[in-house]
Scaffold this active site. Structure first.
Site, PDB file in Angstrom:
ATOM      1  N   HIS A 138     -13.365 -28.976 -46.142  1.00  0.00           N
ATOM      2  CA  HIS A 138     -13.685 -27.705 -45.489  1.00  0.00           C
ATOM      3  C   HIS A 138     -13.278 -27.825 -44.012  1.00  0.00           C
ATOM      4  O   HIS A 138     -13.303 -28.924 -43.459  1.00  0.00           O
ATOM      5  CB  HIS A 138     -15.197 -27.492 -45.613  1.00  0.00           C
ATOM      6  CG  HIS A 138     -15.705 -26.175 -45.136  1.00  0.00           C
ATOM      7  ND1 HIS A 138     -15.922 -25.907 -43.807  1.00  0.00           N
ATOM      8  CD2 HIS A 138     -16.066 -25.057 -45.807  1.00  0.00           C
ATOM      9  CE1 HIS A 138     -16.403 -24.677 -43.681  1.00  0.00           C
ATOM     10  NE2 HIS A 138     -16.495 -24.131 -44.876  1.00  0.00           N
ATOM     11  N   ASP A 154     -20.129 -35.102 -46.491  1.00  0.00           N
ATOM     12  CA  ASP A 154     -20.410 -33.670 -46.382  1.00  0.00           C
ATOM     13  C   ASP A 154     -21.006 -33.226 -47.720  1.00  0.00           C
ATOM     14  O   ASP A 154     -20.299 -33.050 -48.705  1.00  0.00           O
ATOM     15  CB  ASP A 154     -19.103 -32.929 -46.078  1.00  0.00           C
ATOM     16  CG  ASP A 154     -19.292 -31.419 -46.048  1.00  0.00           C
ATOM     17  OD1 ASP A 154     -20.405 -30.951 -46.355  1.00  0.00           O
ATOM     18  OD2 ASP A 154     -18.317 -30.712 -45.742  1.00  0.00           O
ATOM     19  N   GLN A 182     -22.058 -28.923 -50.518  1.00  0.00           N
ATOM     20  CA  GLN A 182     -21.917 -28.336 -51.857  1.00  0.00           C
ATOM     21  C   GLN A 182     -22.440 -29.253 -52.956  1.00  0.00           C
ATOM     22  O   GLN A 182     -22.165 -29.006 -54.131  1.00  0.00           O
ATOM     23  CB  GLN A 182     -20.450 -27.993 -52.141  1.00  0.00           C
ATOM     24  CG  GLN A 182     -19.859 -26.979 -51.193  1.00  0.00           C
ATOM     25  CD  GLN A 182     -20.464 -25.588 -51.357  1.00  0.00           C
ATOM     26  OE1 GLN A 182     -21.114 -25.286 -52.354  1.00  0.00           O
ATOM     27  NE2 GLN A 182     -20.252 -24.718 -50.375  1.00  0.00           N
ATOM     28  N   LYS A 229     -27.376 -22.883 -48.241  1.00  0.00           N
ATOM     29  CA  LYS A 229     -26.694 -23.106 -49.518  1.00  0.00           C
ATOM     30  C   LYS A 229     -27.637 -23.729 -50.535  1.00  0.00           C
ATOM     31  O   LYS A 229     -27.236 -24.073 -51.635  1.00  0.00           O
ATOM     32  CB  LYS A 229     -25.478 -24.003 -49.311  1.00  0.00           C
ATOM     33  CG  LYS A 229     -24.386 -23.353 -48.461  1.00  0.00           C
ATOM     34  CD  LYS A 229     -23.204 -24.271 -48.308  1.00  0.00           C
ATOM     35  CE  LYS A 229     -22.270 -23.846 -47.201  1.00  0.00           C
ATOM     36  NZ  LYS A 229     -21.496 -22.653 -47.485  1.00  0.00           N
ATOM     37  N   CYS A 233     -12.190 -21.440 -46.192  1.00  0.00           N
ATOM     38  CA  CYS A 233     -12.188 -22.412 -45.089  1.00  0.00           C
ATOM     39  C   CYS A 233     -11.533 -23.719 -45.511  1.00  0.00           C
ATOM     40  O   CYS A 233     -11.974 -24.810 -45.111  1.00  0.00           O
ATOM     41  CB  CYS A 233     -13.600 -22.671 -44.557  1.00  0.00           C
ATOM     42  SG  CYS A 233     -14.355 -21.227 -43.848  1.00  0.00           S
TER      43      CYS A 233
HETATM   44  N1  PMP Z   1     -18.713 -28.182 -45.785  1.00  0.00           N
HETATM   45  C1  PMP Z   1     -18.591 -27.552 -46.947  1.00  0.00           C
HETATM   46  C2  PMP Z   1     -18.091 -28.304 -48.141  1.00  0.00           C
HETATM   47  C3  PMP Z   1     -18.944 -26.209 -47.058  1.00  0.00           C
HETATM   48  O1  PMP Z   1     -18.830 -25.576 -48.223  1.00  0.00           O
HETATM   49  C4  PMP Z   1     -19.422 -25.535 -45.915  1.00  0.00           C
HETATM   50  C5  PMP Z   1     -19.780 -24.067 -45.981  1.00  0.00           C
HETATM   51  N2  PMP Z   1     -18.922 -23.287 -46.730  1.00  0.00           N
HETATM   52  C6  PMP Z   1     -19.540 -26.248 -44.727  1.00  0.00           C
HETATM   53  C7  PMP Z   1     -19.179 -27.574 -44.691  1.00  0.00           C
HETATM   54  C8  PMP Z   1     -20.056 -25.605 -43.483  1.00  0.00           C
HETATM   55  O2  PMP Z   1     -21.358 -25.150 -43.676  1.00  0.00           O
HETATM   56  P1  PMP Z   1     -22.047 -24.194 -42.622  1.00  0.00           P
HETATM   57  O3  PMP Z   1     -21.107 -23.052 -42.407  1.00  0.00           O
HETATM   58  O4  PMP Z   1     -23.322 -23.785 -43.291  1.00  0.00           O
HETATM   59  O5  PMP Z   1     -22.260 -25.004 -41.393  1.00  0.00           O
END
Ligand code: PMP
Length: 415
Positions: A132, A209, A212, A235, A373
């Site tokens: 991401h 990270d 997910q 999430k 993203c």
């Molecule tokens: N890492 C991953 C794998 C994500 O899916 C996301 C959110 N889509 C993020 C980081 C960033 O999360 P946040 O926008 O809640 O900070």
């Protein structure tokens, strides 16, 4: 006639779960809402909504510095969330849990407070091709400032990480190995155990990270033995604007503050300032108190169902979804990883991903379309966008069947 895979049976505890989420009762485009955009943000159970309302209605007060009843109650409720999160992740103790705004801020915190003082020109930061942007851009910014180099491990055509290559890129100048546990775009579950082991053999710190994965499976940071793990509350059935960083205490102890301000200091004078011990050293200013209270309620909610049960059920449901989508005329899956959780990306010749999203919306079905993203990942597959269906504990095979039926209509109309 295409054979339909057998739908997974819904465990009793999860049949009732749908009732716990008031938003799932609403209609969209005159149809019952089918929410398949959980990787972007999950819905909130009534118990989380109630806990936040209760806080604002009866307990609202700033925390940590007050001696009056409301402040001590609010402080206890907020710190209770930290204790629950520590237990949820099996951290050694609650001082290893830093509250942040979410996964993004947690990664930025590690970049600034942990890594920045350790890297110089020519040092390396290792990530993968499926990250991401939150696990790419903070490192790029750090590389820009220091002359460090971002190393990117490749992935295979099916969306699996080339783990051997990832490990072979760990060298004497690697200062951090960062990796997404589960891809938000294509659902790949990465072998983080093997990666962490290999990094430890080479004394390379690791960052996972788990944005997910934390809502789909049990995570035990002591078993994993990673140095850092990041996540977002929204999430995992909890509020937006709050999430966290797990960090090994020894690592947190070695780190300078991320931001300066109230609450993170031991003493301030014009001659100099001393800082509190972790985690407070990294939490400047008034935090998202209601968010913390929502986190505590969210953990209670997840635990009341059971993470193993959620994981088993969701694994069957996502396999069912992948099999159904794979055999839907006009649909091409992007990524068919050998181990999948949470999300499925697909494209259709008949319609652009954004059009798929718009058409599905008229059927009451919420999916996400775009690059999620993950622009480098999209480029790797030679596309600019996908439609993505992502599940949570309250989804069932009827949601997937409705999605497949609607995609069938898209194919018939425009294919
Ligand atoms: N890492 C991953 C794998 C994500 O899916 C996301 C959110 N889509 C993020 C980081 C960033 O999360 P946040 O926008 O809640 O900070």
């Amino acid at each position: 006639m295409i054979d339909r895979p057998t739908p997974p049976p819904i465990p009793e505890a999860l049949k009732r779960a749908r009732e716990d989420f008031p938003i799932l009762k609403r209609e969209v485009s005159g149809k019952p809402l089918i929410y398949l955009d959980n990787a972007a943000s999950t819905q909130k159970p009534q118990s989380v909504i109630d806990a936040i309302t209760q806080y604002y209605a009866y307990e609202n007060s700033n925390i940590h510095r007050g001696v009056h009843l409301l402040s001590t109650e609010a402080t206890a409720a907020y710190e209770n969330a930290r204790t629950k999160l520590a237990a949820y992740l099996n951290a050694n103790d609650e001082s290893e849990i830093v509250f942040t705004r979410g996964a993004t801020e947690s990664i930025n915190l590690v970049a600034h407070s942990f890594l920045a003082p350790l890297v110089s020109a020519g040092d390396e930061i290792l990530i993968s091709h499926m990250e991401h942007h939150a696990n790419i851009v903070p490192w790029q910014l750090l590389c820009e400032r220091t002359g460090a180099v971002l190393k990117v491990a490749p992935i295979f055509d099916n969306g699996d990480l080339d783990t051997d290559s990832y490990i072979s890129l760990m060298g004497p100048r690697t200062k951090l190995a960062a990796i997404v546990h589960v891809s938000n775009s294509i659902g790949t579950v990465n072998p983080i155990e093997r990666i962490i082991e290999a990094a430890k053999d080479r004394s390379i710190p690791t960052l996972i990270d788990s944005a997910q994965s934390i809502q789909h499976m049990k995570l035990d940071v002591q078993v994993l033995d990673c140095d850092f793990l990041v996540f977002s509350g929204h999430k995992m059935f909890m509020p937006t604007g709050i999430g966290g960083l797990y960090g090994k205490r020894a690592k947190l102890d070695s780190m300078r503050p991320y931001q300066g301000g109230g609450d993170m200091i031991a003493h301030v004078s014009f001659d100099g300032t001393t800082f509190k011990a972790p985690p407070y050293r990294f939490e400047a200013g008034t935090p998202h108190i209601a968010g913390g209270i929502g986190i505590a309620a969210g953990i209670d909610y997840i635990e009341s169902i059971g993470r193993d049960l959620i994981h088993d059920y969701e694994t069957q449901l996502i396999d069912y979804a992948a099999n159904r989508l794979k055999s839907t005329a006009g649909v091409r899956l992007i990524g068919e990883p050998s181990n999948r959780a949470g999300a499925i990306s697909f494209v259709m010749n008949a319609a652009h991903a954004h059009d798929i999203g718009t058409i599905l919306d008229t059927e009451g079905i919420a999916v996400r379309s775009g690059h999620h993203c993950c622009e480098p990942l999209m480029k790797r597959f030679g596309i600019s966008a996908t439609a993505r269906a992502s599940i949570a504990l309250y989804n069932n095979h009827e949601d997937i069947d409705a999605l497949v039926e609607s995609l069938g209509k898209v194919h018939q109309l425009f294919g």
